[in-house]
Design an enzyme around this catalytic site. Sequence first.
Site, PDB file in Angstrom:
ATOM      1  N   SER A 139       0.846  -1.196   0.000  1.00 27.31           N
ATOM      2  CA  SER A 139       0.000   0.000   0.000  1.00 27.31           C
ATOM      3  C   SER A 139       0.882   1.247   0.000  1.00 27.31           C
ATOM      4  CB  SER A 139      -0.886   0.012   1.245  1.00 27.31           C
ATOM      5  OG  SER A 139      -1.531   1.270   1.340  1.00 27.31           O
ATOM      6  N   TYR A 152      -1.821  -0.555  10.351  1.00 35.31           N
ATOM      7  CA  TYR A 152      -1.967  -1.144   8.999  1.00 35.31           C
ATOM      8  C   TYR A 152      -0.698  -0.904   8.185  1.00 35.31           C
ATOM      9  CZ  TYR A 152      -3.594  -1.421   4.120  1.00 35.31           C
ATOM     10  OH  TYR A 152      -3.726  -1.704   2.777  1.00 35.31           O
TER      11      TYR A 152
HETATM   12  N1  NAP Z   1      -8.600  -0.246  -1.549  1.00 33.23           N
HETATM   13  C1  NAP Z   1      -7.560   0.524  -1.232  1.00 33.23           C
HETATM   14  O1  NAP Z   1      -7.682   1.767  -1.097  1.00 33.23           O
HETATM   15  C2  NAP Z   1      -6.187  -0.094  -1.075  1.00 33.23           C
HETATM   16  C3  NAP Z   1      -5.088   0.775  -1.057  1.00 33.23           C
HETATM   17  C4  NAP Z   1      -3.820   0.238  -0.909  1.00 33.23           C
HETATM   18  C5  NAP Z   1      -3.646  -1.137  -0.785  1.00 33.23           C
HETATM   19  N2  NAP Z   1      -4.732  -1.959  -0.794  1.00 33.23           N
HETATM   20  C6  NAP Z   1      -4.494  -3.413  -0.661  1.00 33.23           C
HETATM   21  O2  NAP Z   1      -5.035  -4.068  -1.783  1.00 33.23           O
HETATM   22  C7  NAP Z   1      -5.366  -5.422  -1.456  1.00 33.23           C
HETATM   23  C8  NAP Z   1      -6.762  -5.757  -1.978  1.00 33.23           C
HETATM   24  O3  NAP Z   1      -7.699  -4.943  -1.291  1.00 33.23           O
HETATM   25  P1  NAP Z   1      -9.034  -4.391  -1.966  1.00 33.23           P
HETATM   26  O4  NAP Z   1      -8.933  -2.925  -1.976  1.00 33.23           O
HETATM   27  O5  NAP Z   1      -9.343  -5.119  -3.211  1.00 33.23           O
HETATM   28  O6  NAP Z   1     -10.071  -4.754  -0.798  1.00 33.23           O
HETATM   29  P2  NAP Z   1     -11.331  -5.746  -0.745  1.00 33.23           P
HETATM   30  O7  NAP Z   1     -12.236  -5.496  -1.887  1.00 33.23           O
HETATM   31  O8  NAP Z   1     -11.851  -5.628   0.641  1.00 33.23           O
HETATM   32  O9  NAP Z   1     -10.653  -7.180  -0.971  1.00 33.23           O
HETATM   33  C9  NAP Z   1      -9.964  -7.860   0.037  1.00 33.23           C
HETATM   34  C10 NAP Z   1      -9.893  -9.313  -0.363  1.00 33.23           C
HETATM   35  O10 NAP Z   1      -9.161 -10.014   0.653  1.00 33.23           O
HETATM   36  C11 NAP Z   1      -9.898 -11.190   0.971  1.00 33.23           C
HETATM   37  N3  NAP Z   1      -9.624 -11.611   2.346  1.00 33.23           N
HETATM   38  C12 NAP Z   1      -9.784 -10.892   3.476  1.00 33.23           C
HETATM   39  N4  NAP Z   1      -9.490 -11.648   4.547  1.00 33.23           N
HETATM   40  C13 NAP Z   1      -9.136 -12.876   4.079  1.00 33.23           C
HETATM   41  C14 NAP Z   1      -8.733 -14.088   4.680  1.00 33.23           C
HETATM   42  N5  NAP Z   1      -8.623 -14.209   6.017  1.00 33.23           N
HETATM   43  N6  NAP Z   1      -8.451 -15.142   3.884  1.00 33.23           N
HETATM   44  C15 NAP Z   1      -8.558 -15.052   2.536  1.00 33.23           C
HETATM   45  N7  NAP Z   1      -8.933 -13.912   1.903  1.00 33.23           N
HETATM   46  C16 NAP Z   1      -9.221 -12.852   2.668  1.00 33.23           C
HETATM   47  C17 NAP Z   1     -11.355 -10.812   0.780  1.00 33.23           C
HETATM   48  O11 NAP Z   1     -12.142 -11.960   0.501  1.00 33.23           O
HETATM   49  P3  NAP Z   1     -13.081 -12.751   1.538  1.00 33.23           P
HETATM   50  O12 NAP Z   1     -13.648 -11.752   2.502  1.00 33.23           O
HETATM   51  O13 NAP Z   1     -14.089 -13.392   0.635  1.00 33.23           O
HETATM   52  O14 NAP Z   1     -12.176 -13.749   2.175  1.00 33.23           O
HETATM   53  C18 NAP Z   1     -11.260  -9.955  -0.484  1.00 33.23           C
HETATM   54  O15 NAP Z   1     -11.292 -10.759  -1.626  1.00 33.23           O
HETATM   55  C19 NAP Z   1      -5.200  -5.532   0.058  1.00 33.23           C
HETATM   56  O16 NAP Z   1      -3.981  -6.161   0.350  1.00 33.23           O
HETATM   57  C20 NAP Z   1      -5.177  -4.081   0.521  1.00 33.23           C
HETATM   58  O17 NAP Z   1      -4.437  -3.934   1.713  1.00 33.23           O
HETATM   59  C21 NAP Z   1      -5.996  -1.467  -0.947  1.00 33.23           C
END
Ligand code: NAP
Length: 247
Positions: A139, A152
Amino acid sequence: MAGSLDRTVVLITGASSGIGQATARLVAEQGGLPVLSARRTDRLEALAQELLGALAVQADVRDPAQVRRLVETTLEHHGRIDALVNNAGQGLHLPLEQVSLDDLVAITELNFYAPLVAMQAVLPVMRSQGSGAIINVSSGISRMVLPGAGAYAATKSALNMLSRVAREELAPDGIVVSVVYPSVTATEFHERLRAGSMPEGGSGLTPHSPEYVAKAIMRALYTGEAEVVIPHGPERPEEMKLTDPQA
Ligand SMILES: NC(=O)c1ccc[n+]([C@@H]2O[C@H](COP(=O)([O-])OP(=O)(O)OC[C@H]3O[C@@H](n4cnc5c(N)ncnc54)[C@H](OP(=O)(O)O)[C@@H]3O)[C@@H](O)[C@H]2O)c1
């Protein structure tokens, strides 16, 4: 339309929503075979129906045994793993004084331990193949000092260092480790924090689309560059061209 991934097997954690789901779509569009993993099976199965060659495998990646089973199932099905995208993750937004150890342990298991366990699980097969790509989704917050984001950001900073060292350690085996740093992205992430909540009115940054971040992940896969840092602000499509050096 078949693209240049040509049946490359790409294991993606957190494929049930957001960035992981968009990455899975792009992998399939490019002719690759995405392996979709997360906990919500209904979503994984719906996506697998939609994407040619996709395989859905449920796993809670906080449990190392389930991560290992995910890798074994992928191998039983495809016989190889060309790329691993460690994308599953969860945020937490609270002043440090209010962060509970339980919550910190939970996001550390997910954002830091799980990618390490997944890397360890795929290494033997990638080594025997003589090649492999590992992309860890970090991130942009780990490159800033942002009140409320300390816990985080610390989990992602740990992942950054692990990835940098892994890149050096694994290069002789033909395994390439990259890190992608998304900025604020419009996904469920902000509503599914482990604890706390985002500041009123959001971050003030223009959110990127998950498809844009997926392109950055794909770029890392094609180029093998150490880091793809996605700048804040409006999307810059020219920076996320899918540059396939083999094309
Ligand atoms: N959105 C942002 O602004 C942002 C910014 C910087 C970095 N990121 C990073 O990008 C990545 C993806 O995030 P996103 O934005 O796409 O968020 P998201 O839509 O909430 O997706 C998170 C994913 O992680 C899975 N997950 C959560 N806990 C889990 C577990 N215990 N076991 C297996 N899967 C799990 C969830 O699936 P289930 O709940 O179905 O398991 C979901 O598919 C993350 O690493 C996040 O830290 C996001």
